[in-house]
Structure formats: C-alpha cells, structure tokens
Design a protein around this motif. Structure first.
Motif, PDB file in Angstrom:
ATOM      1  N   TRP A 202     -10.266  36.545  61.852  1.00  0.00           N
ATOM      2  CA  TRP A 202      -9.849  35.177  61.033  1.00  0.00           C
ATOM      3  C   TRP A 202      -8.728  35.680  60.165  1.00  0.00           C
ATOM      4  N   ALA A 203      -8.469  37.028  59.700  1.00  0.00           N
ATOM      5  CA  ALA A 203      -7.336  37.462  59.219  1.00  0.00           C
ATOM      6  C   ALA A 203      -6.251  37.310  60.095  1.00  0.00           C
ATOM      7  N   TRP A 204      -6.401  37.661  61.442  1.00  0.00           N
ATOM      8  CA  TRP A 204      -5.401  37.617  62.393  1.00  0.00           C
ATOM      9  C   TRP A 204      -4.975  36.094  62.579  1.00  0.00           C
ATOM     10  N   GLU A 205      -5.999  35.094  62.653  1.00  0.00           N
ATOM     11  CA  GLU A 205      -5.688  33.638  62.708  1.00  0.00           C
ATOM     12  C   GLU A 205      -4.728  33.051  61.646  1.00  0.00           C
ATOM     13  N   LEU A 206      -5.217  33.485  60.201  1.00  0.00           N
ATOM     14  CA  LEU A 206      -4.672  32.933  59.160  1.00  0.00           C
ATOM     15  C   LEU A 206      -3.356  33.776  58.775  1.00  0.00           C
ATOM     16  N   PHE A 207      -3.243  34.821  59.051  1.00  0.00           N
ATOM     17  CA  PHE A 207      -1.951  35.776  58.548  1.00  0.00           C
ATOM     18  C   PHE A 207      -1.428  36.484  59.501  1.00  0.00           C
ATOM     19  N   PRO A 208      -1.096  35.952  60.746  1.00  0.00           N
ATOM     20  CA  PRO A 208      -0.357  36.747  61.666  1.00  0.00           C
ATOM     21  C   PRO A 208       0.763  37.525  61.389  1.00  0.00           C
ATOM     22  N   GLN A 209       1.533  36.748  60.400  1.00  0.00           N
ATOM     23  CA  GLN A 209       2.837  37.297  60.145  1.00  0.00           C
ATOM     24  C   GLN A 209       2.609  38.698  59.459  1.00  0.00           C
ATOM     25  N   ALA A 210       1.381  38.919  58.882  1.00  0.00           N
ATOM     26  CA  ALA A 210       1.264  40.373  58.317  1.00  0.00           C
ATOM     27  C   ALA A 210       0.514  41.203  59.244  1.00  0.00           C
ATOM     28  N   LEU A 211      -0.132  40.780  60.404  1.00  0.00           N
ATOM     29  CA  LEU A 211      -0.714  41.740  61.292  1.00  0.00           C
ATOM     30  C   LEU A 211      -0.175  42.191  62.554  1.00  0.00           C
ATOM     31  N   LEU A 395     -18.698  30.276  56.819  1.00  0.00           N
ATOM     32  CA  LEU A 395     -17.921  30.443  57.926  1.00  0.00           C
ATOM     33  C   LEU A 395     -17.938  29.521  58.949  1.00  0.00           C
ATOM     34  N   GLY A 396     -19.035  29.009  59.176  1.00  0.00           N
ATOM     35  CA  GLY A 396     -19.280  27.748  60.022  1.00  0.00           C
ATOM     36  C   GLY A 396     -18.540  26.525  59.781  1.00  0.00           C
ATOM     37  N   TYR A 397     -18.832  26.434  58.267  1.00  0.00           N
ATOM     38  CA  TYR A 397     -18.236  25.079  57.629  1.00  0.00           C
ATOM     39  C   TYR A 397     -16.692  25.092  57.650  1.00  0.00           C
ATOM     40  N   TRP A 398     -16.196  26.406  57.237  1.00  0.00           N
ATOM     41  CA  TRP A 398     -14.603  26.570  57.317  1.00  0.00           C
ATOM     42  C   TRP A 398     -14.011  26.491  58.629  1.00  0.00           C
ATOM     43  N   THR A 399     -14.554  27.067  59.472  1.00  0.00           N
ATOM     44  CA  THR A 399     -14.010  27.002  60.967  1.00  0.00           C
ATOM     45  C   THR A 399     -14.127  25.581  61.537  1.00  0.00           C
ATOM     46  N   VAL A 400     -14.904  24.906  61.051  1.00  0.00           N
ATOM     47  CA  VAL A 400     -15.010  23.315  61.631  1.00  0.00           C
ATOM     48  C   VAL A 400     -13.993  22.775  61.035  1.00  0.00           C
ATOM     49  N   VAL A 401     -13.914  22.799  59.624  1.00  0.00           N
ATOM     50  CA  VAL A 401     -12.638  21.968  59.080  1.00  0.00           C
ATOM     51  C   VAL A 401     -11.257  22.567  59.526  1.00  0.00           C
ATOM     52  N   MET A 402     -11.155  23.830  59.595  1.00  0.00           N
ATOM     53  CA  MET A 402      -9.665  24.408  60.305  1.00  0.00           C
ATOM     54  C   MET A 402      -9.535  23.881  61.626  1.00  0.00           C
ATOM     55  N   SER A 403     -10.744  23.472  62.296  1.00  0.00           N
ATOM     56  CA  SER A 403     -10.310  23.346  63.719  1.00  0.00           C
ATOM     57  C   SER A 403      -9.773  21.788  63.652  1.00  0.00           C
ATOM     58  N   GLY A 404     -10.076  20.917  62.693  1.00  0.00           N
ATOM     59  CA  GLY A 404      -9.461  19.480  62.830  1.00  0.00           C
ATOM     60  C   GLY A 404     -10.006  18.888  64.118  1.00  0.00           C
TER      61      GLY A 404
END
Ligand code: 9MR
Ligand code: 9MR
Ligand code: ZN
Length: 578
Positions: A202-211, A395-404
């Motif tokens: 998730w960090a990779w998906e949300l903050f790729p510029q840092a990783l 995590l389940g809830y957030w991933t679904v909202v992030m999926s759109g």
C-alpha cells in the motif's frame, strides 16, 4: 525459572516478581517518581515546513530556550517554553518548546537551563535515511538467504530445508522458500506476513515517489524490479509456497519451540509447515490474508514482472475460493507447538479484505458481491479504525473506496465519514498529549509502537481521501514520538537518532557478538497489558524497559516495521511535494 532476569521498570515503587514463559522476571520499583527527560524530541529531525515541538520538564515552563547550530554553537532561534501541563499516558508534568517558526536546514541542538539536547537535523531529507534503514531492516530479517548489511551485521543462509508437520495433513521433507523471520524469533507466520506485505505494498501504491528510487543495496539491486518491490517479493515467495494444491494456506512455518538466542544458521531445529491438526488443515485467516497480499501484489508487480503478477493473482483467486468455502477454520497452536500462534477468533474481516482487494484488482462481480455481503456483517461504522494483524476490516473498506469501482459508492460515504471521524478523534488526543502523540491509555498493548504507526496510517488515509493538514501533522506527531519525543527520550528505532534503544529482543542482535543492535528495527514499545497478569505500573507509557529479555515490550516485528515504513514513506513523499 533457572534464569533470573532483572528488569527495571522506572514507574514502579515496589518489587514484584513473576514467572514468564519459564523465566522468573523480577520487576524492581524505584523509590522516586520518574521525571521526564530533559529533551524529548524527534532525533531523526524535521522537515523545514512542519511543526517542531520538543517536550521538556514542567520546571522549564515560561523560561527561555534556544536552538544552537551544532557546528558553530551559535544561537539561531530563541523562544519561551509554554505553560506546564499534565501528560495523561506518562503521568509526567511537562511543558512544550515550540520552534516551528524556524525553517532553515542544518543541524541543531536544543538548549535550556538543563543543558543541551543531542544534535538533530532540519531538512527535506531528514527522514530519507530512516526510511532506507527501516526498509533495509527487512533484508536483515531474510530467511534462507546470505545476509550482509555491512558493519558486521551478516549471516549465511539459514533454515534451508523444511518438513511437513503431522498437523499439516502431509508428511515428508519440503524445500524452505525464503521469507522474513517474523520478529526476534526465527518463525515465519502467514497472518503477520499478510498485513506486513499488504501495508508495504500500500505504501508503494500511495507514495511511489518516495519508494521508486530507494536504493536498499540488496542482492537484487540493479535488477528489473525496484529494490523496494524486490525486498517484498522475498517474503511473497515464501507466502506463496505455503499454499496447498486446494488453495488453502498453512498457518505458519516454525520449529516446534523457540530456539535459544543463537544466530539463525545455528538453529538446526526442523522448520515445520504447521497446520490445524485436522481437516482441512489450513486456516481461514492465513488463507484470506495470502489472498489479500497476493491480490495487491498482482497490481504492484504487473508493470515490472507480469508473469509474477499473474502467478500472484492466480494464487489470490484460489486462496479466496478456499477461504469462502471454509470461513471458520481458526488456528490455535496444536499440542507440542510453542511458537507464536497469531490466533484470531474471527475470519470475517480477513474475507472482507481479500474480497475488497480482489474486487479492486479485477473488477469482477463475485468479489464485489462477497465484499458487500461481508460489509453488512461488519459495518464500516464499527470496523473502520487503525488496522492490526487480527483487525484488517479497515484495509478492506479503504481499498474498495480507493478502487472507485462501480458499486463502491455503496460504502464510500460511510467509510469517508468514519475515517474522518477517527482521524479527528486521534487529532484531539494529539492536542492534549504532552508528547504530541495519539495513543490513549488503553492503546498501550503488545506492540503499542505499531499501534501508534497504524493510527498514523489511518490519519494518512483520511488525508488521502480529503486533504487534511492537521491529520498529516498528527501522523507525523507519532513519528516524532517513536523517534524520541516520548517519556524516555529514546528513539525506538535501532541506529536512528542520538539516543536509540540498544537491547531489542532480537536473536541476531544478541548472538552476533556486536554490541549495537541490527539497524532499522522498531521496538514494540510500552505494553501496559503485562504478560505477568499483575498490575505493574500507574502510567502506561512508562511500561517499557530497554531489556533484551522483555519480549512483550522490546521485541521487533515485521508488521510494526511495515507501519513505520508506511509512515516514513508518506513523510518523504510530502517532503518531495513541498
Ligand atoms: O523469543 C520469543 C519471542 O519471539 C516471542 O514473542 C515470545 C512470546 O511468545 O517468546 C519468546 O521466547 C521466550 C519464550 O516464550 C519463553 N522462554 C524464553 C524465550 C526467550 O525469551
Ligand atoms: O504481535 C503479537 C501480539 O499482538 C500478541 O499479543 C502476542 C502474543 O500472542 O504475539 C505477538 O506476536 C509475536 C508472535 O507470536 C511470535 N513472534 C513475535 C511476535 C511479536 O512479539
Ligand atoms: Zn531463517
């Protein structure tokens, strides 16, 4: 019982003793009430534009303080310490020195009439090296691989062979496929691996510029995968190897009991794949957690290694089907097994998370329907909170909202509201805390530093959904707390900061003959829910000691480090965007 370990717990006023896991622990209570440290601040430093507040003893209230340039000794900033205040979690009387207005990069010390703090940086790259260290800590945890972190922190490949334990429903030898040692012990546990890999990816998906550009100096460096993904893959490969042909996933691979404090290559006990002891042998939580981790991996690796990504997706699908067919197989240590159990009583949140991740990855209706059905049983209003290994519903809830994804509107509004409300609640705690952190007294459980980092994760997700500068500051507040702004004035990450803790419950750190511990590892932190069952303290934040034997408060663990990496990745991404 044959060994006596004396633990100094500074908040205690009389002696108590208890037998813990076969050892007698004598807890000595000092005669005097503890005092806050002269300087409690983020030893890794600050970004120029953020809040910068140190905690000092209450007798400094109203007195002047200064920031001194470390190289020249010159005063670069003056201020007055604020009024005295009570900090609930530590019981300390403290006051705050606020130097937020000072934004010039460099290295400084804080000075009061009590003396000078250690040297810390202000700069956009303050948390670059801590991020690298915390992520490189995983390389140090590798099993089945020769590890060399430099500085003498090395070991040859360990635990290269394994066997099926009778509880797995199989027999015979089996190759052992890498993975990360879980913590201070050499076990490998799917449930803990699932949330660790999930949080990191998730960090990779949300903050790729840092990783993306992070150079970890690992054996795979320079290859096709960015170092960050190469490191995570090391653990994914082991997780995938614990999947049975029917799609189910065995709970763990460990010896029958914990080994002594020896290097991993010297642990010659058989590394068993351990199951539940009766059909279907695999556990719901392990299987669903693998489905989640592998479904996220399918997204993250597809651009670099589509074959691996497809392998992950196929494994996730098979695991998900198994978990839905066996929703209630709970693991507990079978007779004769004494390693960690990661025993969870409820698999519904794991199935919710796996369904959410697979829906996000594939868009398929089977996963959507399963998610929405499970969301009725586990309503967002009650289950969206800081995640932890047994509580993955958020995590389940957030991933679904992030999926759109079409259909995610069914939960979106409630998840956003509950996330914002949770963040607001935590921000309120940060405002009241003398150490600027968000843990309440009841949050001081086993791994409370992981709880703090996961509360930051919640606030960072809230900020991701709806820009919230105060939530970012409060998330960073927990980072400051972990890196030194606490009632011990200690950095809880090995080799980060001028006063980092020294004695983690970590076998390689103890057995390697080197005084300093392995780098980049976060202490579990204060644990008021003492394993002795006795009430050991008045103030929960003080239920910690830098003692190797104190596994319930000073072990390290891959899922706690994952939340720390997430927090540091966000902090670095914000620095790059500033
Ligand atoms: O080292 C073990 C650690 O990883 C576990 O978290 C902990 C609790 O399960 O147990 C530790 O092992 C101790 C064991 O339980 C009792 N004998 C002493 C062991 C090392 O301190
Ligand atoms: O992190 C786990 C914590 O939530 C539990 O209360 C504790 C006791 O069951 O176990 C912790 O996990 C340990 C695992 O069982 C064995 N490896 C070390 C882990 C961290 O202490
Ligand atoms: Zn190993």
């Amino acid at each position: 019982m044959d060994r006596r370990t004396t633990i100094k717990l500074l908040s205690l006023s009389a002696a108590s003793a208890a037998i813990v896991g076969g050892e007698q622990l004598v807890i000595r209570r000092p005669k005097h009430a503890p005092a806050p440290p002269a300087f409690a601040l983020d030893q890794a430093g600050y970004l120029p534009g953020i809040q910068k507040v140190a905690t000092v003893p209450a007798d400094q209230a109203g007195k002047p303080f200064e920031l001194l340039d470390t190289a020249t000794g010159e005063t670069v900033f003056r201020g007055d310490v604020g009024p005295a205040m009570h900090d609930e979690c530590s019981g300390d009387r403290v006051a705050l020195a606020n130097y937020s207005a000072f934004q010039i990069p460099g290295r400084y010390r804080l000075a009061t009439s009590d003396g000078q703090s250690g040297s810390f940086p202000v700069g956009a790259d303050a948390w670059r090296e801590p991020l690298r260290q915390a992520m490189r800590g995983y390389y140090g945890q590798r099993c089945g691989c020769a590890v060399d972190l430099g500085g003498g922190y090395r070991h040859p490949a360990c635990h290269l062979s394994g066997a099926y334990h009778p509880t797995s429903g199989r027999s015979g030898d089996v190759p052992s496929h890498g993975g990360w040692h879980d913590a201070g012990d050499y076990g490998r546990y799917i449930v803990n691996s699932g949330i660790s890999v999930g949080t990191l990816l998730w960090a990779w998906e949300l903050f790729p510029q840092a990783l993306r550009g992070l150079n970890l100096n690992i054996p795979e460096s320079g290859g096709n995968l960015p170092d960050f993904l190469a490191e995570v893959r090391w653990n994914l490969e082991w997780m995938l190897s614990l999947q049975d042909a029917d799609g189910g996933v065995w709970h763990k691979q460990t010896s029958e009991r914990f080994c002594a404090f020896i290097m991993p290559q010297d642990d010659t006990m058989v590394s068993y794949i351990i199951g539940t002891g009766s059909p279907p042998y695999k556990s719901t939580c392990a299987t669903a957690d693998l489905a989640s981790a592998a479904a996220i991996a399918a997204r993250c690796y597809s651009a670099y290694d589509p074959v691996f990504a497809q392998r992950c997706l196929a494994a996730a699908r098979r695991a998900w089907s198994w978990a839905l067919a066996h929703p209630d197989v709970m693991f507990d240590n079978p007779p004769g097994i004494g390693t960690g159990s990661y025993a969870d009583r409820d698999g519904r949140d794991e199935i919710l998370w796996a369904s959410g991740e697979l829906w996000r990855t594939t868009g398929e209706s089977a996963y959507r329907d399963a998610f929405l059905a499970q969301a009725v049983a586990l309503p967002a209003e009650s289950y969206v909170w800081a995640p932890s290994w047994p509580e993955v519903a958020p995590l389940g809830y957030w991933t679904v909202v992030m999926s759109g994804r079409p259909g995610s509107e069914a939960v979106r509004g409630r998840v956003l509201a509950k996330t914002a409300q949770g963040a607001e609640y935590l921000m309120q705690r940060a405002r009241q805390s003398g150490y600027g952190q968000t843990l309440g007294p009841l949050d001081y459980i086993w791994g409370s530093n992981g709880v703090a980092a996961n509360q930051s994760l919640l606030m960072m997700i809230a900020d991701h959904f709806q820009s919230n500068p105060e939530a970012r500051e409060a998330a960073l507040g927990n980072l400051h707390y972990i890196l030194g702004r606490n009632c011990f004035g200690v950095s809880w990450v090995t080799q980060v900061g001028y006063n980092a803790f020294q004695h983690p419950h970590h076998r390689p750190s103890a057995a390697d003959g080197i005084a300093a511990p392995w780098p980049g590892l976060m202490s579990g932190g204060p644990n008021a829910a003492s394993v002795t069952g006795a009430v050991l303290h008045e103030a929960p934040m003080r239920a910690w000691a830098d003692e190797q034997a104190a596994y319930w408060m000073n072990e390290i663990c891959i899922n706690w480090n994952a939340a720390l990496v997430f927090l540091l990745a966000g902090a670095n991404a914000w620095a790059l965007a500033a």
